[in-house]
Enzyme design. Sequence first.
Site, short mmCIF file in Angstrom:
data_model
loop_
_atom_site.label_atom_id
_atom_site.label_comp_id
_atom_site.label_asym_id
_atom_site.label_seq_id
_atom_site.Cartn_x
_atom_site.Cartn_y
_atom_site.Cartn_z
NE ARG A 229 -4.20 -1.50 -0.02
CZ ARG A 229 -4.25 -2.52 -0.86
NH1 ARG A 229 -3.23 -2.76 -1.66
NH2 ARG A 229 -5.31 -3.30 -0.93
CD GLU A 258 -2.25 3.39 -5.59
OE1 GLU A 258 -3.04 2.51 -5.94
OE2 GLU A 258 -1.08 3.16 -5.26
CG HIS A 290 -1.99 -0.82 -7.23
ND1 HIS A 290 -2.48 -0.05 -6.21
CD2 HIS A 290 -2.09 -2.10 -6.79
CE1 HIS A 290 -2.88 -0.81 -5.21
NE2 HIS A 290 -2.64 -2.07 -5.55
#
Length: 324
Positions: A229, A258, A290
């Site tokens: 994360r 993000e 990601h």
Amino acid sequence: MKKIAFFDAKPYDRTWFDQLNQHYHIKYYEHKLTPDTISLAHGCEAVIPFVNDTLDRTVIDGLCQEGIKMIALRCAGYNNVDRDAARGRIPVVRVPGYSPYAVAEFTMGLLLTLNRKIHKAYFRTRDFNFSLNGLVGFDLHGRTVGVIGTGKIGQIFIRICQGFGMHVLAYDPYPVQDAGFPYVSLEELLAKSDIISLHCPLTEQTRHLINRDTIAQMKDGVYLLNTSRGMLVESESLLDALKSGKIAGAGLDVYEEETEFFFEDRSDTVQRDTLLSLLVSMPNVVLTSHQAFLTNEALHNIAQVTLDNLDAYFKDGTVLNAVQ
């Protein structure tokens, strides 16, 4: 057929949901779930949001007003959910694990790319530049890797590192039994590791786990990996450490701010996040969008578990994989 609103939908999401879905009319929306898009769920009985959708009190109130009966996250993390707002009003379920191998393997890929400058060599040779200057890396064999978080992903990453002949140090407030690798304090891990990899959830305790103080405890020239994360790492502190050389390189698949950028094409955007732009421009940073989870196996499992969660609830009210 029950109608389901699917938010932040991408083509790769639809592939497996369309193949596996038998019971629902799924309405796919490219928009993220936010206070402004709640109305898209009108007439539906459940929503399927993703990791960067907004599930604060305002959104949960709105979903309840629309008659939504379930929030079925198609991800493992749920730090974006206001659990107090949902408790006793609407069940929130998730996909607790879809492919720990996908994330662990990608993490090693980031390390190899960062260390051996594979990304730089790729662009050089496309210009017919076959110089080796500036491409020197180091052997992973014999190096010490510190793994913070030893859930399924962390354990698989450890086994990959052991396969490379690396020494492993692990830290987790909830250690596994008969682990096959040594646990140490966080302070010892920071001080002794050549490479540090984060594999822990985002909680109040882990938010900005990597900050100025913890970076100061690290070895000079350490490499940092984060495929968990973004908010585990304080970005300004990381940027300063990269500039000073305290951290020699960072392999990042996540970023703390993000939400407005990742999973989207922002190449034509003039107004950009300054810190993110600086990180992307650093020669000692490999930053991806990601994507560590993104394998066919993971996407299949995400779709299957999400649909199973919906099936169980709409069959007899059973709540599988509830967010705690």
